[in-house]
Design an enzyme around this catalytic site. Structure first.
Site, PDB file in Angstrom:
ATOM      1  N   ASP A 120      88.203 107.161 128.958  1.00 64.03           N
ATOM      2  CA  ASP A 120      89.173 108.263 128.938  1.00 64.03           C
ATOM      3  C   ASP A 120      89.543 108.708 130.359  1.00 64.03           C
ATOM      4  O   ASP A 120      88.717 108.629 131.276  1.00 64.03           O
ATOM      5  CB  ASP A 120      88.568 109.438 128.156  1.00 64.03           C
ATOM      6  CG  ASP A 120      89.625 110.472 127.782  1.00 64.03           C
ATOM      7  OD1 ASP A 120      90.821 110.117 127.715  1.00 64.03           O
ATOM      8  OD2 ASP A 120      89.250 111.638 127.539  1.00 64.03           O
ATOM      9  N   LEU A 161      77.261  88.142 126.125  1.00 60.63           N
ATOM     10  CA  LEU A 161      77.646  89.509 125.765  1.00 60.63           C
ATOM     11  C   LEU A 161      78.625  89.512 124.585  1.00 60.63           C
ATOM     12  O   LEU A 161      79.550  88.709 124.541  1.00 60.63           O
ATOM     13  CB  LEU A 161      78.324  90.142 126.986  1.00 60.63           C
ATOM     14  CG  LEU A 161      78.972  91.511 126.790  1.00 60.63           C
ATOM     15  CD1 LEU A 161      77.910  92.602 126.735  1.00 60.63           C
ATOM     16  CD2 LEU A 161      79.965  91.802 127.918  1.00 60.63           C
ATOM     17  N   HIS A 187      96.962 103.474 133.005  1.00 61.53           N
ATOM     18  CA  HIS A 187      96.479 102.505 132.007  1.00 61.53           C
ATOM     19  C   HIS A 187      96.270 101.131 132.651  1.00 61.53           C
ATOM     20  O   HIS A 187      95.320 100.416 132.330  1.00 61.53           O
ATOM     21  CB  HIS A 187      97.458 102.406 130.840  1.00 61.53           C
ATOM     22  CG  HIS A 187      97.568 103.683 130.054  1.00 61.53           C
ATOM     23  ND1 HIS A 187      96.454 104.388 129.638  1.00 61.53           N
ATOM     24  CD2 HIS A 187      98.640 104.390 129.617  1.00 61.53           C
ATOM     25  CE1 HIS A 187      96.853 105.473 128.976  1.00 61.53           C
ATOM     26  NE2 HIS A 187      98.160 105.505 128.948  1.00 61.53           N
ATOM     27  N   GLU A 209      72.319 108.076 122.377  1.00 63.39           N
ATOM     28  CA  GLU A 209      72.252 109.004 123.518  1.00 63.39           C
ATOM     29  C   GLU A 209      73.634 109.097 124.160  1.00 63.39           C
ATOM     30  O   GLU A 209      74.280 108.068 124.395  1.00 63.39           O
ATOM     31  CB  GLU A 209      71.251 108.497 124.561  1.00 63.39           C
ATOM     32  CG  GLU A 209      69.823 108.432 124.080  1.00 63.39           C
ATOM     33  CD  GLU A 209      69.217 109.801 123.786  1.00 63.39           C
ATOM     34  OE1 GLU A 209      69.630 110.791 124.435  1.00 63.39           O
ATOM     35  OE2 GLU A 209      68.343 109.874 122.908  1.00 63.39           O
ATOM     36  N   ARG A 212      81.160 108.596 127.899  1.00 59.29           N
ATOM     37  CA  ARG A 212      82.569 109.011 127.916  1.00 59.29           C
ATOM     38  C   ARG A 212      82.922 109.455 129.322  1.00 59.29           C
ATOM     39  O   ARG A 212      82.235 110.287 129.907  1.00 59.29           O
ATOM     40  CB  ARG A 212      82.853 110.149 126.929  1.00 59.29           C
ATOM     41  CG  ARG A 212      84.355 110.514 126.938  1.00 59.29           C
ATOM     42  CD  ARG A 212      84.770 111.488 125.877  1.00 59.29           C
ATOM     43  NE  ARG A 212      86.228 111.609 125.875  1.00 59.29           N
ATOM     44  CZ  ARG A 212      86.974 111.862 124.809  1.00 59.29           C
ATOM     45  NH1 ARG A 212      86.401 112.036 123.636  1.00 59.29           N
ATOM     46  NH2 ARG A 212      88.283 111.947 124.903  1.00 59.29           N
TER      47      ARG A 212
END
Ligand code: IPE
Ligand code: IPE
Ligand code: MG
Length: 252
Positions: free
Chosen positions: A26, A137, A43, A213, A194
């Site tokens: 964000d 991954l 972006h 968490e 975040r």
């Protein structure tokens, strides 16, 4: 290691390293505005941060990285911004898919598919098909994703099975719900990061984050990279996870 240590939902190998890191990327818009640039530039810079983060996650040995790239609520943004974001996703897959594959990364897409433009859907399916058997991954891309929408679709599938008498309502348990979510087969996130300073979940992985968490960072997503990922993991390692129980006495 205690013989009767309870199984950890995240399934990490090392007890203090997260196997699965989820990120709400964000702050692209604010990053751009702060620099007097159009939001689209934010972006674009966000895609660079994503590339850095995927590389760093692989280096650190994270098994699953889930990124929130477009939410089911993001359609409410101005059409020009939605178009920019769609174009960026297409460009990212076209440009980076070969590299991801070369790096043994398995791509998995979560989110609603039935209302996507055919060209976008085809690219997402291509990314999944090409990388399906990779063992490095797992990069989980949440696109057109909303947790409530995901849970609703799971409920509909389970209700259909009940309606057709394939299962009894008493048989519905957490595992059955897990199996019907887009994230079926993926362990719950150990750590959710975040960026941007907002401290909310914005309809991301509501079921899966029951014991995750949370780390909220004051940096905008385009400024995120290896150092920020490492710092979030260091913070995670100081946390005491209890899963509703009591912490085992480590003898220290
Ligand atoms: C995150 O950055 C990218 C997406 C939601 C697609 P934002 O576009 O939300 O940036 P801010 O929060 O407005 O700064
Ligand atoms: C969450 O960010 C969605 C993505 C990062 C893709 P938003 O910017 O859409 O969330 P809100 O609107 O601030 O809650
Ligand atoms: Mg935002």
């Amino acid at each position: 290691m205690e013989a009767n240590a309870t199984e950890r939902p995240g399934g990490s190998q090392a007890p203090d390293m997260p196997a699965h890191v989820a990120i709400i990327m964000d702050g692209n818009g604010r990053w751009a505005t702060q620099r007097g640039l159009p939001r689209a530039q934010g972006h674009r810079a966000g895609v660079e941060a994503l590339r850095r983060t995927v590389r760093a996650a692989g280096d650190i040995g994270i098994r699953y990285l889930t990124i929130y790239s477009f939410s089911s609520e993001n359609w409410s943004r101005p059409q020009s911004e939605v178009l920019d974001l769609m174009a960026l996703l297409k460009r990212f897959i076209r440009k980076d898919l070969a590299d991801l594959h070369k790096n043994d990364i398995r791509v998995k897409i979560i989110g609603r598919r039935d209302d996507l433009a055919p060209d976008i859907l085809a690219l997402l399916v291509e990314a999944e098909d090409l990388t399906r058997d990779n063992t490095g991954l797992t990069l989980v891309v949440a696109f057109n994703y909303g947790a409530r929408d995901e849970i609703l679709r799971a409920i509909q599938r389970v209700a259909e099975a009940v309606g057709e008498c394939r299962i009894d309502p008493a048989e519905i348990d957490e595992k059955m719900v897990d199996r019907n979510l887009d994230t079926a087969g993926i362990p719950d996130p150990d750590l959710l990061i975040r960026t941007s300073g907002e401290q909310r979940i914005s309809n991301f992985l509501l079921w899966q984050c029951a014991y995750t968490e949370f780390v909220f960072l004051p940096v905008y997503w385009p400024d995120f990279g290896q150092d920020e990922l490492t710092a979030a993991i260091e913070e995670f390692r100081t946390r005491e996870r209890r899963f509703g129980g009591l912490v085992a006495n480590t003898g220290s």
